[in-house]
Scaffold this active site. Structure first.
Site, PDB file in Angstrom:
ATOM      1  CG  ASP A 604      -1.643   1.262   1.478  1.00 18.41           C
ATOM      2  OD1 ASP A 604      -1.731   2.054   0.531  1.00 18.41           O
ATOM      3  OD2 ASP A 604      -2.129   1.476   2.604  1.00 18.41           O
TER       4      ASP A 604
HETATM    5  N1  LIG Z   1       4.502   0.133  -0.588  1.00 17.66           N
HETATM    6  C1  LIG Z   1       4.454  -0.370   0.608  1.00 17.66           C
HETATM    7  O1  LIG Z   1       3.480  -1.011   0.943  1.00 17.66           O
HETATM    8  C2  LIG Z   1       5.583  -0.200   1.552  1.00 17.66           C
HETATM    9  C3  LIG Z   1       5.537  -0.856   2.764  1.00 17.66           C
HETATM   10  C4  LIG Z   1       6.609  -0.748   3.601  1.00 17.66           C
HETATM   11  C5  LIG Z   1       7.699  -0.001   3.242  1.00 17.66           C
HETATM   12  N2  LIG Z   1       7.695   0.647   2.074  1.00 17.66           N
HETATM   13  C6  LIG Z   1       8.840   1.446   1.662  1.00 17.66           C
HETATM   14  O2  LIG Z   1       9.930   0.562   1.465  1.00 17.66           O
HETATM   15  C7  LIG Z   1      11.139   1.187   1.876  1.00 17.66           C
HETATM   16  C8  LIG Z   1      11.830   0.319   2.919  1.00 17.66           C
HETATM   17  O3  LIG Z   1      10.993   0.179   4.024  1.00 17.66           O
HETATM   18  P1  LIG Z   1      11.507  -0.526   5.345  1.00 17.66           P
HETATM   19  O4  LIG Z   1      10.329  -0.730   6.184  1.00 17.66           O
HETATM   20  O5  LIG Z   1      12.354  -1.690   5.013  1.00 17.66           O
HETATM   21  O6  LIG Z   1      12.396   0.628   5.947  1.00 17.66           O
HETATM   22  P2  LIG Z   1      13.471   0.517   7.100  1.00 17.66           P
HETATM   23  O7  LIG Z   1      13.501   1.834   7.745  1.00 17.66           O
HETATM   24  O8  LIG Z   1      13.217  -0.680   7.916  1.00 17.66           O
HETATM   25  O9  LIG Z   1      14.814   0.287   6.278  1.00 17.66           O
HETATM   26  C9  LIG Z   1      15.440   1.309   5.556  1.00 17.66           C
HETATM   27  C10 LIG Z   1      16.832   0.838   5.168  1.00 17.66           C
HETATM   28  O10 LIG Z   1      17.485   1.881   4.486  1.00 17.66           O
HETATM   29  C11 LIG Z   1      18.795   2.041   5.049  1.00 17.66           C
HETATM   30  N3  LIG Z   1      19.210   3.430   4.864  1.00 17.66           N
HETATM   31  C12 LIG Z   1      18.665   4.533   5.416  1.00 17.66           C
HETATM   32  N4  LIG Z   1      19.340   5.626   5.009  1.00 17.66           N
HETATM   33  C13 LIG Z   1      20.317   5.204   4.185  1.00 17.66           C
HETATM   34  C14 LIG Z   1      21.341   5.848   3.450  1.00 17.66           C
HETATM   35  N5  LIG Z   1      21.497   7.171   3.460  1.00 17.66           N
HETATM   36  N6  LIG Z   1      22.159   5.085   2.700  1.00 17.66           N
HETATM   37  C15 LIG Z   1      22.027   3.761   2.677  1.00 17.66           C
HETATM   38  N7  LIG Z   1      21.103   3.097   3.370  1.00 17.66           N
HETATM   39  C16 LIG Z   1      20.252   3.803   4.101  1.00 17.66           C
HETATM   40  C17 LIG Z   1      18.622   1.660   6.481  1.00 17.66           C
HETATM   41  O11 LIG Z   1      19.850   1.303   7.071  1.00 17.66           O
HETATM   42  C18 LIG Z   1      17.700   0.457   6.328  1.00 17.66           C
HETATM   43  O12 LIG Z   1      18.438  -0.689   5.988  1.00 17.66           O
HETATM   44  C19 LIG Z   1      10.730   2.544   2.373  1.00 17.66           C
HETATM   45  O13 LIG Z   1      10.826   3.480   1.360  1.00 17.66           O
HETATM   46  C20 LIG Z   1       9.294   2.380   2.747  1.00 17.66           C
HETATM   47  O14 LIG Z   1       8.581   3.566   2.749  1.00 17.66           O
HETATM   48  C21 LIG Z   1       6.662   0.552   1.217  1.00 17.66           C
HETATM   49  N1  LIG Z   2      -1.340   2.198   5.104  1.00 14.07           N
HETATM   50  C1  LIG Z   2      -0.917   1.004   5.795  1.00 14.07           C
HETATM   51  C2  LIG Z   2       0.153   0.245   5.056  1.00 14.07           C
HETATM   52  C3  LIG Z   2       1.347   1.072   4.806  1.00 14.07           C
HETATM   53  C4  LIG Z   2       2.483   0.366   4.147  1.00 14.07           C
HETATM   54  C5  LIG Z   2       3.605   1.326   4.007  1.00 14.07           C
HETATM   55  N2  LIG Z   2       3.421   2.284   2.950  1.00 14.07           N
HETATM   56  C6  LIG Z   2       4.224   3.455   2.989  1.00 14.07           C
HETATM   57  C7  LIG Z   2       4.873   3.753   1.695  1.00 14.07           C
HETATM   58  C8  LIG Z   2       5.758   4.937   1.787  1.00 14.07           C
HETATM   59  C9  LIG Z   2       6.649   5.116   0.612  1.00 14.07           C
HETATM   60  O1  LIG Z   2       7.704   4.513   0.612  1.00 14.07           O
HETATM   61  O2  LIG Z   2       6.300   5.876  -0.278  1.00 14.07           O
HETATM   62  C10 LIG Z   2       3.333   4.625   3.388  1.00 14.07           C
HETATM   63  O3  LIG Z   2       3.859   5.614   3.865  1.00 14.07           O
HETATM   64  O4  LIG Z   2       2.126   4.521   3.235  1.00 14.07           O
HETATM   65  C11 LIG Z   2      -0.421   1.331   7.168  1.00 14.07           C
HETATM   66  O5  LIG Z   2      -0.021   2.460   7.405  1.00 14.07           O
HETATM   67  O6  LIG Z   2      -0.454   0.430   8.000  1.00 14.07           O
END
Ligand SMILES: NC(=O)c1ccc[n+]([C@@H]2O[C@H](COP(=O)([O-])OP(=O)(O)OC[C@H]3O[C@@H](n4cnc5c(N)ncnc54)[C@H](O)[C@@H]3O)[C@@H](O)[C@H]2O)c1
Ligand SMILES: N[C@@H](CCCCN[C@@H](CCC(=O)O)C(=O)O)C(=O)O
Length: 923
Positions: A604
């Site tokens: 999402d």
């Molecule tokens: N579409 C979705 O449903 C969804 C869901 C969850 C997360 N996301 C996105 O996926 C991405 C990862 O999420 P996550 O939960 O694993 O995040 P997280 O915060 O757990 O992990 C982020 C990673 O990036 C690294 N990092 C941060 N700054 C850095 C830098 N300057 N250089 C190198 N590495 C760096 C951190 O060490 C970590 O390993 C995020 O952009 C998050 O918003 C999207």
């Molecule tokens: N809306 C749900 C699921 C969010 C999953 C994470 N999505 C991120 C994606 C951010 C990005 O990397 O652009 C968000 O912020 O909604 C919840 O909040 O529980």
């Protein structure tokens, strides 16, 4: 020289007396029943005084006896012959030195498997004449089996069509056509085709399959051969522009044919039109419209074109996905026993048989043993089956041998005029002592231990291929390299999915060394690299430059910096993040760089879009309208693990979770646009959500939903468009407390400067409350907090330890400091699991005025000992999209969102194959 002229050449000639030639036994394939000369041709030669030795072969279609009657000597030993005729390659140990060999050697592209034979020929002083290079003054081949490939191909595809239609639930007259090699000759085959034509004319094709259309590409011998067979059916030819009409409303008692020439589907990129000579010079300046203007209306495509590297393909991988989408033809009389076809395109007979050529998804030829495969575009895989999703493909590369007698007659007739010349060859003598006619001279590849000047390039080609191989071996052979940036909470399932492909190597780069090392442990083909993408731009460039694709799982604000480097190095990229204005601004540059950047393929955003689009497209296809779209998603702790004041634990970036409560939002509710300002107001728009009554859920708006009304194609019809975030009840109230206290402030606070004096949570709260006395009595502090944020919220603040004397790890801003603190406090523990809850409620209006509500629900639990549900639901779609880009299944350039069926369908089908189940209810 014209066929038939051989008769005259060999008449009354004395110059052939004493000449000895041989026809060798073929050994390259068990199906090879052809010979270069038929008994009829041998008779002409023997009458002219040529001694013809024929190696005995029971496999040959013309019996040895027939050659004997034609005056040939039947014997094993062919060493007396100076010229040896065959069809296919000769095993190295059977090559006789100092002879002239005629064959299809398959050496002119330096084909690796035939290089040992070429080397042996050079070593054994063999003169090699290759039929493929016997060409006339305008470069047209003068000997070929072309027409017979077309005839056999057409019979094969009729046969396959019968079996495919049967698997789809329909007995048709095509069931009575066998594979080409089942017929003694083409007359018998044509008789069978006429018989089924009679049945078709009597209306015996099921009405539910609709009219059948056959598209023929090319107009050469192959295409003509195929069309000769086709014309035995009751048929009507139509021009390409009429194809759609007959495909939809044509008659069921005949079949439709359409011969398609280049001018019908090749268009100048800069403004249309086709110019043959210009195209020959610059094929790059043209695009093909075949997949859009012609293929959608074809039941069967018979491909007989010559395709040159660099020229536009007829059908690409994404084209296949579009063509194999469900077809909507409500005018056809269908029922359970007379099922509709899944899509119009049923079969492709790729007689050109050029793997990865004009039909991009044909990457391996089929064989006479296993003539068909079913290519499933959604999985980009083929199976040797007639059942299941896909298009049937027949791409046998030696079809003429299925009709061996006529092929032999035809070929012999063409080659005979050149035999008079060829048999004068004495490989022990230099070429200059011969007086070969030009076509023969030009077809000589080796002579006197050397490549002839026209073919010296083969050696260069081999060397360049060798060094390419060496280079590839150094870069892990055919391996592709994916750079994954970010090794956080959602990374591991992505790594594991990509790692299943043994031809992929992965570089995992992130700022914390321990993270990349932990995630790489126990996996081969993965290299952990410590990198800060902002502080180490040189290293980022180096890593991007050596990758084939970059996946960024970094915090979303960092994608832009990575995308810039990807554009500079023309590398494709995938993220699971929202397409921010920052990223959108790079669209044109990405297009110019010819790269694909896929965004919003996580959960999402991600799976929510895929499921929304699947439903919306289905509704639109059936003529319905989407009147309302309400969607919620929550990444939550499983209810039994929601044991804290926020009823929340982090399964993804804590900073992101907190920050989202501060953003703006916009949605459409019953035709009213609601705009929510930044700073926490979204939480005031919170409602209880009851679609799963067993879960105590509340939801609040998530970003700009209205933007998706147009992206989903429902802007003109939907009066409600809302996307929201789900939490367990209690979250919003507690979060409002944090906000009111100023703990979610993204701006620097002097008390939180990392180099400033130490401070406890209690002291920070006092500071935020503006109390001058940090030593305030605990009960008093609670009252002050209550006053500021309300009684109901106090317990949560206390429960989270924010009134405690614990020292703070200061991170400059309250938001970052709290994220860091809560990340540890609200961590999913060893015995915890998370759950993803997603729900779309879609209100539909059907063309008959009926209303329907559709509920699409996804509930996925994480695995206590394995991955969180969040990481699987984000990592898997992102990994699948990454593979699709790598494999050429997504070719669109620029910033790409997963809203088109050729992207969302394959991703959903692969997610379902991973066991992800979605419930769909109508209420
Ligand atoms: N579409 C979705 O449903 C969804 C869901 C969850 C997360 N996301 C996105 O996926 C991405 C990862 O999420 P996550 O939960 O694993 O995040 P997280 O915060 O757990 O992990 C982020 C990673 O990036 C690294 N990092 C941060 N700054 C850095 C830098 N300057 N250089 C190198 N590495 C760096 C951190 O060490 C970590 O390993 C995020 O952009 C998050 O918003 C999207
Ligand atoms: N809306 C749900 C699921 C969010 C999953 C994470 N999505 C991120 C994606 C951010 C990005 O990397 O652009 C968000 O912020 O909604 C919840 O909040 O529980």
């Amino acid at each position: 020289m014209k066929p038939g002229i051989g008769n005259k050449l060999f008449m009354n000639s004395t110059k052939f007396r004493g000449k000895v030639i041989a026809i060798r036994r073929e050994d390259q394939s068990v199906w090879e029943r052809r010979a270069a000369l038929a008994p009829l041709h041998v008779r002409k030669l023997t009458r002219a005084g040529v001694k013809v030795i024929v190696q005995p072969a029971n496999r040959r279609a013309y019996p040895t006896q027939a050659y004997l009657k034609a005056g040939a000597i039947i014997q094993e030993d062919i060493s007396e012959a100076s010229v040896i005729f065959g069809i296919k390659q000769v095993p190295v140990d059977l090559l006789l030195p100092d002879k002239t060999y005629c064959m299809f050697s398959h050496t002119i592209k330096a084909q690796e498997s035939n290089m040992p034979m070429l080397d042996a020929m050079l070593e054994k002083n063999i003169r090699l004449i290759d039929y493929e290079k016997l060409v006339d003054e305008v470069g047209q081949r003068v000997v070929a089996f072309g027409k017979w490939a077309g005839v056999a191909g057409m019979l094969n595809i009729f046969h396959g069509l019968g079996l495919r239609l049967l698997a789809l639930g329909h007995h048709t007259p095509f069931m009575h056509i066998g594979p080409a090699h089942n017929y003694r000759n083409s007359s018998m085959a044509n008789q069978s085709v006429r018989d089924i034509g009679y049945e078709i004319a009597l209306g015996m094709l099921p009405k539910s399959i609709g009219p059948l259309t056959f598209v023929f590409t090319g107009s050469g011998n192959v295409s003509q051969g195929a069309q000769e067979v086709f014309q035995e059916l009751p048929h009507e030819y139509v021009p390409p522009e009429m194809l759609q009409k007959v495909a939809e409303h044509g008659a069921p008692n005949k079949v439709y044919g359409c011969e398609v020439r280049r001018r019908h589907y090749l268009e100048r990129k800069s403004g249309g039109g086709f110019d043959h000579d210009e195209y020959e010079k610059c094929p790059d300046d043209y695009i093909s419209t075949f997949s859009k203007k012609i293929a959608p209306f074809a039941s069967v495509i018979v491909n007989g074109i010559y395709w040159a590297v660099g020229s536009p393909k007829l059908l690409t991988l994404p084209d296949a996905k579009a063509l194999l989408r469900p077809m909507h033809a409500p005018w056809l009389p269908c029922s359970e026993g007379a099922p509709p076809l899944p899509h119009r395109l049923l079969a492709i007979c790729d007689i050109s048989a050029d793997p990865g050529g004009s039909i991009e998804f044909m990457n391996e030829c089929t064989t006479i043993d296993t003539p068909f495969c079913l290519y499933d575009a959604d999985r980009n895989k083929d199976t040797k089956s007639f059942k299941g999703p896909g298009v049937l493909v027949c791409s046998i590369d030696n079809m003429p041998t299925q009709l061996p007698k006529e092929s032999t007659d035809f070929f012999g007739e063409l080659v005979l005029p050149y035999v008079s010349d060829i048999i004068t060859s004495d490989a022990t003598k230099p070429l200059e002592e011969h007086n070969f006619q030009t076509p023969v001279y030009n077809a000589i590849i080796t002579s006197n231990g050397k490549l002839t000047p026209n073919f010296e390039y083969i050696q260069e080609l081999r060397e360049s291929m060798k060094s390419k191989h060496k280079f590839e071996a150094r870069c892990d052979g055919d391996m592709k390299k994916v750079l994954v940036l970010g090794a956080g909470r959602v990374c591991m399932p992505l790594i594991e999915y990509l790692h299943r492909d043994e031809n992929l190597s992965i570089v995992l780069g992130s700022s914390v060394r321990a993270d990349v090392e932990t995630l790489s442990r126990g996996l081969d083909r993965i290299t952990p690299v410590q990198i800060d993408v902002i502080d180490m731009p040189g290293k980022l460039k180096e890593l991007v430059a050596s990758a084939d694709l970059v996946v960024s799982l970094l915090p979303y604000q960092l994608h832009h910096a990575v995308a810039e480097v990807c554009i500079d190095h023309a590398k494709n990229m995938v993220t699971a993040s929202y397409l921010t204005p920052d990223m959108s601004s790079l669209h044109e540059r990405a297009v110019q760089a010819g790269i694909t950047i896929v965004n919003e393929v996580g959960l999402d955003p991600g799976i929510d879009h895929l499921l929304a689009m699947e439903c919306i497209d289905e509704v639109h296809l059936a003529g319905g309208k989407v009147e309302s779209f309400i969607s919620y998603c929550g990444g939550l702790p499983a209810p039994e693990c929601s044991d804290n004041a926020l009823r929340y634990k982090f399964s993804w970036s804590p900073r992101g979770v907190l920050l989202n409560t501060l953003g703006t939002a916009k949605y459409l509710m019953e035709s009213k646009v609601v705009e929510v300002p930044a700073g926490g107001d979204v939480l005031n728009h919170c409602n209880d959500v009851n679609f799963l009554p067993g879960f105590a859920l509340e939801g609040y708006p998530n970003r700009d939903s209205i933007r998706y009304a147009s992206l989903y194609g429902i802007a003109a019809e939907a009066s409600t468009v809302f996307r929201g975030t789900l939490r367990f009840r209690g979250f919003v109230s507690a979060m409002q407390g944090l906000q009111k206290l100023g703990l979610i402030d993204p701006n620097p606070h002097p008390a939180l400067h990392p180099k400033g004096p130490e401070i406890t949570w209690r002291e920070l709260v006092c500071t935020l409350l503006g109390l001058s006395n940090m030593d305030v009595f605990y009960g008093n502090l609670k009252s002050k907090v209550s006053e500021k944020i309300g009684d109901d919220k106090l317990e949560a603040i206390e429960n989270m330890g924010l009134l405690s004397d614990k020292l703070i790890n200061k991170m400059d801003t309250p938001l970052d400091t709290l994220s860091c603190y809560l990340a540890e406090k609200l961590v999913l523990g060893e015995a915890d699991r998370d759950v993803i809850v997603m729900r779309h409620d879609i209100g539909i209006m059907w063309p008959n005025g009926n209303r329907e509500s559709r509920g699409i629900t996804l509930v996925e639990y994480g695995d206590v000992k394995g991955h969180t549900a969040m990481s699987r639901m984000v990592g898997l779609p992102a990994a699948i999209a990454a593979k699709m880009v790598l494999d050429g299944e997504i070719q669109e350039k620029g910033m790409v969102l997963p809203f088109s069926p050729d992207i969302y369908r394959p991703i959903l089908s692969r997610l379902r194959a991973e066991g992800i189940q979605v419930k769909d209810i109508t209420y």
